[in-house]
Enzyme design. Structure first.
Site, PDB file in Angstrom:
ATOM      1  N   HIS A  15       0.723  -1.146   0.009  1.00 11.42           N
ATOM      2  CA  HIS A  15       0.053   0.081  -0.027  1.00 11.42           C
ATOM      3  C   HIS A  15       0.792   1.206  -0.099  1.00 11.42           C
ATOM      4  CE1 HIS A  15      -3.957   2.314   1.355  1.00 11.42           C
ATOM      5  NE2 HIS A  15      -2.948   3.150   1.142  1.00 11.42           N
ATOM      6  N   HIS A  17       1.642   5.455  -1.767  1.00 11.10           N
ATOM      7  CA  HIS A  17       1.255   6.438  -2.328  1.00 11.10           C
ATOM      8  C   HIS A  17       2.398   6.963  -2.956  1.00 11.10           C
ATOM      9  CE1 HIS A  17      -2.882   6.885  -0.917  1.00 11.10           C
ATOM     10  NE2 HIS A  17      -2.211   6.321   0.129  1.00 11.10           N
ATOM     11  N   HIS A 137     -10.533   1.207   1.860  1.00 13.75           N
ATOM     12  CA  HIS A 137     -10.133   2.339   2.877  1.00 13.75           C
ATOM     13  C   HIS A 137     -11.578   2.286   3.646  1.00 13.75           C
ATOM     14  CE1 HIS A 137      -8.678   6.271   4.370  1.00 13.75           C
ATOM     15  NE2 HIS A 137      -9.780   6.064   5.117  1.00 13.75           N
ATOM     16  N   HIS A 175      -4.632  -0.512   5.703  1.00 11.28           N
ATOM     17  CA  HIS A 175      -3.932   0.198   6.884  1.00 11.28           C
ATOM     18  C   HIS A 175      -5.038   0.315   8.130  1.00 11.28           C
ATOM     19  CE1 HIS A 175      -6.795   3.070   4.764  1.00 11.28           C
ATOM     20  NE2 HIS A 175      -5.701   3.551   4.062  1.00 11.28           N
ATOM     21  N   ASP A 248       1.429   2.602   3.519  1.00  7.48           N
ATOM     22  CA  ASP A 248       0.640   3.923   3.335  1.00  7.48           C
ATOM     23  C   ASP A 248       1.403   5.118   3.597  1.00  7.48           C
ATOM     24  OD1 ASP A 248      -1.553   5.408   2.919  1.00  7.48           O
ATOM     25  OD2 ASP A 248      -2.492   5.259   4.837  1.00  7.48           O
ATOM     26  N   ALA A 264      -3.904  14.917   5.288  1.00  6.51           N
ATOM     27  CA  ALA A 264      -3.554  14.061   6.049  1.00  6.51           C
ATOM     28  C   ALA A 264      -2.588  12.919   5.322  1.00  6.51           C
ATOM     29  CB  ALA A 264      -4.987  12.996   6.096  1.00  6.51           C
TER      30      ALA A 264
HETATM   31  C1  NCD Z   1      -3.443   9.307   1.846  1.00  6.60           C
HETATM   32  C2  NCD Z   1      -3.002  10.388   1.034  1.00  6.60           C
HETATM   33  O1  NCD Z   1      -2.442  11.368   1.427  1.00  6.60           O
HETATM   34  O2  NCD Z   1      -3.119   9.820  -0.201  1.00  6.60           O
HETATM   35  N1  NCD Z   1      -3.602   9.858   3.416  1.00  6.60           N
HETATM   36  C3  NCD Z   1      -3.164   9.091   4.562  1.00  6.60           C
HETATM   37  O3  NCD Z   1      -3.511   9.694   5.481  1.00  6.60           O
HETATM   38  N2  NCD Z   1      -3.295   7.931   4.537  1.00  6.60           N
HETATM   39  C4  NCD Z   1      -4.845   8.647   1.600  1.00  6.60           C
HETATM   40  C5  NCD Z   1      -5.273   7.365   2.495  1.00  6.60           C
HETATM   41  O4  NCD Z   1      -4.559   6.395   2.180  1.00  6.60           O
HETATM   42  O5  NCD Z   1      -5.966   7.532   3.488  1.00  6.60           O
HETATM   43 ZN    ZN Z   2      -3.190   5.192   1.580  1.00  4.58          ZN
END
Ligand code: NCD
Ligand code: ZN
Length: 348
Positions: A15, A17, A137, A175, A248, A264
């Site tokens: 997981h 980003h 999610h 997560h 994450d 976030a």
């Molecule tokens: C993630 C993001 O910034 O893309 N943020 C997070 O707090 N984890 C999105 C997500 O996975 O909720």
């Molecule tokens: Zn995420």
């Protein structure tokens, strides 16, 4: 004097980003240096909703990690309008490994997400048929539900009915943050797995308020109370194959976190495997790290385990206060602090 070290099969991040553009170019090399593969989240703007978007994004990621053998595993962003044909095409593509459910409004870039899961029947049926996992999610977006309860309420209101309606659908509960989620995952059959981030293993919700508001410890799902963190630690220390590594890692520029309405997301890709090693060691479960980081994820997704290895050595490193990210900076998890493990340099 010999340094204490452990060698494990090269891990994967289930997981992640990676963002896009110059930010992608800045952050992707951190992941490529430690992980062989990563499940790449599709919450770009615009979101990665089609196979065509995903293939273009894949090309940009590969360009960002040129010279490494890192393998991005792509995902599609589920919307109210995702068709069965798009799912079939995703499955046939072979490089798309999951479809992500963001309840609309749940988190960063989720506005295009699902407003009502019952609108997704055709897509979900096709995923069930193809064996393409749904990555969830798991938080409700109902503003009347306390933010600390949104994961638990999601289990009751969305996940359980969904599982009844699609009895064969493979689901990754992403997560997880609560004892409720751990218990739920343990009580269900092998088609349900869960990713666990390193920050939810390291911190409880006090970390957001230590001497003042700490925006760099704010993520979604939000950190929970200590009893929930203990349940997560117990889950990973048990060596149960339903729990596997997903950072994450979610980079946001420093100024967007340190704001009156901060984003976030916690950036952990710079030292993810070293931080997991630290947590596993502190929990007395370092012998369980390899399976969590390198076996259970591919086993769940039906992919081969990696053949290479990495070596971690007990040698302290100080995490920088920030890293450059595009024309900005990003503040990493444990900024300015020292952690006991590092990746042996010949692996890097
Ligand atoms: C993630 C993001 O910034 O893309 N943020 C997070 O707090 N984890 C999105 C997500 O996975 O909720
Ligand atoms: Zn995420």
């Amino acid at each position: 004097m010999t340094t204490e070290s452990i060698t494990i099969t090269r891990p994967d991040d289930w997981h992640l980003h990676l963002r896009d553009g110059d930010v992608l170019n800045s952050v992707a090399p951190f992941t490529a240096k430690q992980f062989q593969r990563a499940i790449v989240m599709p919450n770009l703007r615009p979101a990665v909703t089609t196979v065509k978007h995903a293939v273009d994004y894949l090309d940009r990621i590969l360009a960002a990690v040129e010279g490494s053998d890192f393998e991005p595993l792509m995902t599609l962003y589920l919307t109210d309008n995702t068709s069965a044909a798009e799912i079939m095409a995703a499955h046939k593509s072979c490089f798309i490994k999951g479809v992500k459910l963001y309840p609309a409004g749940a988190t960063t870039n989720s506005d295009e997400g699902v407003t009502d899961i019952s609108k997704c029947n055709a897509a979900l049926e096709e995923m069930q048929r193809a064996g393409l996992p749904l990555l969830v999610h798991g938080e409700v977006t109902d503003s009347t539900v306390d933010v600390f309860d949104r994961e638990k309420v999601f289990i009751d209101r969305v996940l359980m009915p969904l599982m009844d309606r699609f009895p064969e659908l493979k689901i990754v509960f992403e997560h997880i943050t609560t004892a409720d989620a751990v218990d739920f995952v343990l009580a269900t059959g092998p088609r349900i797995g869960a990713t666990v981030t390193v920050h939810h293993l390291m911190y409880n919700r006090n970390a957001m308020f230590e001497g003042g508001i700490r925006p760099h410890n704010y993520c979604l799902p939000v950190l929970k109370r200590e009893s929930h963190r203990q349940a997560l630690l117990q889950a990973i220390a048990s060596g149960n194959e339903k729990f596997f590594l997903g950072t994450d890692s979610a980079p946001h520029a420093k100024n967007l976190k340190e704001s009156s309405c901060g984003c976030a997301g916690i950036f952990s890709a710079h030292a993810a495997i070293e931080l997991y090693a630290t947590v596993f060691e502190l929990t007395g479960a370092i012998d369980k790290l390899e399976a969590f980081a390198s076996f259970y994820g591919p086993d769940f997704y039906g992919l081969p385990r990696n053949s290479g290895t990495i070596t971690l050595e007990k040698s302290a490193q100080t995490i920088p206060e920030s890293y450059p990210m595009a024309d900005q900076t990003v503040v990493p998890l444990m900024a300015g602090q020292t952690i006991p493990w590092r990746i042996r340099s010949e692996n890097v």
